[in-house]
Design an enzyme around this catalytic site. Structure first.
Site, short mmCIF file in Angstrom:
data_model
loop_
_atom_site.label_atom_id
_atom_site.label_comp_id
_atom_site.label_asym_id
_atom_site.label_seq_id
_atom_site.Cartn_x
_atom_site.Cartn_y
_atom_site.Cartn_z
CE1 TYR A 1 0.37 -9.35 64.08
CE2 TYR A 1 0.43 -9.26 61.80
CZ TYR A 1 -0.28 -9.28 62.92
OH TYR A 1 -1.52 -8.85 63.01
CE LYS B 1 -1.98 -11.86 64.32
NZ LYS B 1 -2.88 -12.16 65.16
P1 NAD Z 1 -4.81 -3.29 69.70
O1 NAD Z 1 -3.16 -2.89 69.61
O2 NAD Z 1 -5.70 -2.13 69.46
O3 NAD Z 1 -5.25 -4.51 70.23
C1 NAD Z 1 -4.31 -5.46 70.75
C2 NAD Z 1 -5.05 -6.12 72.09
O4 NAD Z 1 -4.12 -7.13 72.38
C3 NAD Z 1 -5.22 -4.89 73.11
O5 NAD Z 1 -6.47 -4.84 73.55
C4 NAD Z 1 -3.91 -5.50 73.89
O6 NAD Z 1 -4.26 -5.37 75.48
C5 NAD Z 1 -4.08 -7.04 73.74
N1 NAD Z 1 -2.89 -7.73 74.24
C6 NAD Z 1 -1.54 -7.38 74.07
N2 NAD Z 1 -0.86 -8.32 74.49
C7 NAD Z 1 -1.35 -9.17 75.39
C8 NAD Z 1 -1.06 -10.09 76.28
N3 NAD Z 1 -0.08 -10.63 76.29
N4 NAD Z 1 -2.29 -10.68 76.90
C9 NAD Z 1 -3.32 -10.29 76.86
N5 NAD Z 1 -3.79 -9.28 75.94
C10 NAD Z 1 -2.93 -8.71 75.22
O7 NAD Z 1 -4.84 -3.95 67.81
P2 NAD Z 1 -5.69 -4.62 67.25
O8 NAD Z 1 -5.76 -4.32 65.50
O9 NAD Z 1 -7.15 -4.63 67.86
O10 NAD Z 1 -5.20 -6.11 67.43
C11 NAD Z 1 -6.24 -7.30 67.67
C12 NAD Z 1 -5.85 -8.66 66.95
O11 NAD Z 1 -6.30 -8.15 65.42
C13 NAD Z 1 -4.39 -8.94 66.96
O12 NAD Z 1 -4.30 -10.22 66.97
C14 NAD Z 1 -3.80 -8.27 65.56
O13 NAD Z 1 -2.53 -9.15 65.05
C15 NAD Z 1 -5.06 -8.72 64.68
N6 NAD Z 1 -5.05 -8.04 63.38
C16 NAD Z 1 -5.12 -6.65 63.18
C17 NAD Z 1 -5.21 -5.81 62.10
C18 NAD Z 1 -4.92 -4.59 62.12
O14 NAD Z 1 -4.71 -3.86 61.01
N7 NAD Z 1 -5.48 -3.59 63.02
C19 NAD Z 1 -4.92 -6.74 61.06
C20 NAD Z 1 -4.87 -8.31 61.07
C21 NAD Z 1 -5.15 -8.68 62.33
C1 RM4 Z 2 -2.24 -6.93 60.14
C2 RM4 Z 2 -1.82 -6.39 58.63
C3 RM4 Z 2 -2.12 -4.84 58.84
C4 RM4 Z 2 -1.03 -4.56 59.86
C5 RM4 Z 2 -1.50 -5.14 61.35
C6 RM4 Z 2 -0.27 -4.70 62.26
O1 RM4 Z 2 -1.94 -7.99 60.08
O2 RM4 Z 2 -0.56 -6.81 58.32
O3 RM4 Z 2 -1.61 -4.30 57.77
O4 RM4 Z 2 -1.02 -3.06 60.15
O5 RM4 Z 2 -1.30 -6.31 60.98
#
Ligand code: NAD
Ligand code: RM4
Length: 267
Positions: free
Chosen positions: A170, A174
């Site tokens: 992952y 990023k």
């Molecule tokens: P989440 O699991 O709630 O949301 C992920 C979203 O991506 C969902 O709506 C899902 O339907 C969609 N998705 C997954 N695979 C897909 C595909 N193949 N095509 C289209 N859509 C797809 O998690 P989140 O935290 O809302 O994640 C959103 C973004 O934020 C991600 O890129 C994640 O890496 C990033 N992020 C999250 C965190 C955290 O702590 N939650 C931290 C850093 C970055």
């Molecule tokens: C983010 C960060 C968070 C983790 C999510 C899935 O990039 O690493 O800590 O929970 O991804």
């Protein structure tokens, strides 16, 4: 729609432009909150969702409408080139070129390094990184041709800067997304289209539900966050909205950390 000049930057978005926004992965989490945030400003919001998540996407669409925006639900796995091409055709035929693209779709199946097989490695790379490449290419061509500038905002992560023992697959995606925005800042900047990455810290969504069943880990995160709380999807959505504004026109190729201060709190 008004096109033209803003702040002396040719092709940049005008304040008050009726924005057309695409949020990938908008069925749940940060994507849903972002779709709703843009909806609150009266935007036309394309709610992208993957196969199997229509029900969640409909909930997002209802939220966008409640907030005052106009949703368009489009199913597409962002890792699938044919599906992305079809999504672009649907959006362009319905609303024309985008003003703002938010690459948000992402997955993080936590796994030990020695358990990551090539299928898992490829899937994470394909959804997170290839997806951002495919979607950006499919939508910015029309933005360039339209000549009114715009924004590409990609949801990277604090994981672009730090490692994770269970996020080897992952974290690399990023770092790749942040890098993609830097190169595209150069390619698209001359067209008034800026490309920036937003790096959330620890945000409460489905993606880390399983990981956060480890209470010691949650307590540790919290102790590192000067804000005193984990992040919420709206914390990230608000910053994405800010970066869509005309005032951000001179930001291009940036990594914007949204982590409540967790990263700097080391010693
Ligand atoms: P989440 O699991 O709630 O949301 C992920 C979203 O991506 C969902 O709506 C899902 O339907 C969609 N998705 C997954 N695979 C897909 C595909 N193949 N095509 C289209 N859509 C797809 O998690 P989140 O935290 O809302 O994640 C959103 C973004 O934020 C991600 O890129 C994640 O890496 C990033 N992020 C999250 C965190 C955290 O702590 N939650 C931290 C850093 C970055
Ligand atoms: C983010 C960060 C968070 C983790 C999510 C899935 O990039 O690493 O800590 O929970 O991804």
């Amino acid at each position: 729609m008004s096109g033209g000049m803003s702040g002396g930057v040719s092709g940049d978005l005008d304040a008050g432009t009726c924005r057309t926004v695409l949020v990938t992965g908008a069925a749940r989490g940060i994507g849903r909150a972002t779709a709703a945030r843009f909806g609150r400003e009266g935007a036309r919001v394309v709610v992208n969702f993957p196969p199997g998540e229509r029900e969640y996407a409909e909930q997002t669409g209802a939220l966008v409408r409640e907030e005052g925006g106009t949703p368009l639900l489009v199913e597409a796995d962002v890792a699938d080139p044919a599906a992305v091409t079809e999504m672009a055709a649907i959006v362009h035929a319905t609303w024309g070129p985008l003003d703002v693209l938010v690459n948000n779709a992402g997955i993080c199946p936590f796994a030990d390094f020695f358990d990551i097989d090539v299928e898992l490695w490829d899937r994470v790379q394909h959804v997170n990184l290839r997806g951002a490449f495919l979607v950006t290419q499919a939508f910015t061509r029309a933005m360039v041709e339209a000549g009114r500038g715009g924004r590409v905002l990609s949801v990277s992560s604090i994981s672009a800067w730090v490692g994770g023992s269970q996020q080897v697959h992952y974290c690399t995606t990023k770092a790749g997304i942040s890098s993609l925005m830097k190169s595209l800042a150069i390619v698209l900047g001359p067209h008034g289209i800026t490309c920036n990455a937003v790096l959330p810290g620890a945000i409460a969504t489905d993606i880390n539900k399983a990981d956060w069943t480890d209470q010691a880990k949650v307590d540790y995160f919290r102790s590192r966050i000067p804000a005193g709380r984990m992040g919420e999807p709206a914390d990230v959505a608000g910053v994405l909205w800010l970066l869509s504004q005309p005032e951000s026109a001179y930001m291009n190729g940036s990594d914007v950390l949204v982590d409540g201060g967790m990263f700097v709190n080391l010693q």
